[in-house]
Design an enzyme around this catalytic site. Structure first.
Site, short mmCIF file in Angstrom:
data_model
loop_
_atom_site.label_atom_id
_atom_site.label_comp_id
_atom_site.label_asym_id
_atom_site.label_seq_id
_atom_site.Cartn_x
_atom_site.Cartn_y
_atom_site.Cartn_z
CB THR A 33 100.02 0.54 -6.49
OG1 THR A 33 99.56 0.61 -5.19
CG2 THR A 33 99.56 1.64 -7.27
CG ASN A 34 96.54 -2.59 -4.26
OD1 ASN A 34 95.79 -1.99 -3.43
ND2 ASN A 34 97.34 -3.29 -3.80
#
Ligand code: CTP
Ligand code: CA
Length: 221
Positions: A33-34
């Site tokens: 993810t980020n």
């Protein structure tokens, strides 16, 4: 009270906003993810709803509570977001893509938890679909498409290229290198880029940034 006091200049307009990160599974336990929290996209959705628009918020995993009077659609992966957005995009007047969509996902998702070994591990990644580029290619007459760009270098040049390549009407350029901008904070510092102009907004709350972006979209329509 702001809900009542605000001018309803977006009454009758259909707006789709995307927000937050995506999660790309590696196995049942792990994902890629980020750092996106969804704050900027949620602020945009809130401002549009206040101004009377009919708002759909397609959101990746976020701890935030969806704004009132907004239809929230929760998704996880880039593929889920692609489906949710493209199913709803045709009849939207304005689409604003603030989400931080993963560019790559694991090519194979393990059905069982991957066990560690003594050797190193590489995970093969494949490209996700570019939702915004797809929307730009399919854009119908009168539809307004606004993207976001997150950069750490060559902010304006890279953002201008995205504006053109994805057939956007506007791109909001975000730098991770500027104080008061970026993931998680309550403020942002952005430059709004269209074919004709470039307007740099100072440091302000994400809510005020959202209002200014919407003011400019409404002035251009
Ligand atoms: N975007 C999208 N689908 C993707 C990747 C990005 O819709 N698979 C959208 C984002 O929501 C954003 C815009 O494209 O509005 C720009 O995202 P950004 O990550 O800044 O640019 P990319 O085109 O993905 O290029 P790069 O990450 O290499 O800079
Ligand atoms: Ca990207």
């Amino acid at each position: 009270l702001q809900e009542i006091a605000c001018e309803k200049d977006m009454k009758g307009l259909k707006v789709l906003v995307t927000a937050g990160p995506t999660q790309e599974s590696i196995d049942p336990v792990r994902y890629i993810t980020n750092h996106s929290t969804g704050k900027m996209g949620y602020a945009i959705a809130r401002v549009c709803a206040r101004r009377g628009a009919c708002v759909t918020l397609v959101t990746g995993p976020s701890a935030l509570k969806p704004p009132e009077f907004v239809e929230a659609v929760a998704v996880k992966s880039a593929r889920d977001m692609f489906e949710a957005v493209t199913q709803r995009s045709a009849h939207q007047d304005i689409i604003i893509k603030a989400a931080a969509v993963a560019d790559y996902r694991p090519k194979h998702v393990s059905g069982e938890k991957m066990k560690k070994k003594d050797s190193e591990l590489s995970i093969e990644l494949e490209r996700t679909d570019d939702i915004l580029a797809y929307l730009g290619a399919e854009k119908r007459e009168g539809q307004f498409l606004c993207g976001f760009a997150m950069e750490t270098e060559n902010l304006l040049e890279n953002s201008r290229q995205k504006l053109k390549k994805k057939n956007l009407d506007m791109i909001v350029a975000n730098s991770l290198r500027v104080d008061g901008a970026g993931f998680g904070g309550d403020t942002n510092v952005v430059t709004i880029i269209t074919e004709k102009e470039e307007v740099s907004l100072g440091k302000m709350s994400k809510e005020e940034t959202a209002s200014q972006i919407i003011d400019r979209i409404m002035a251009m329509r």
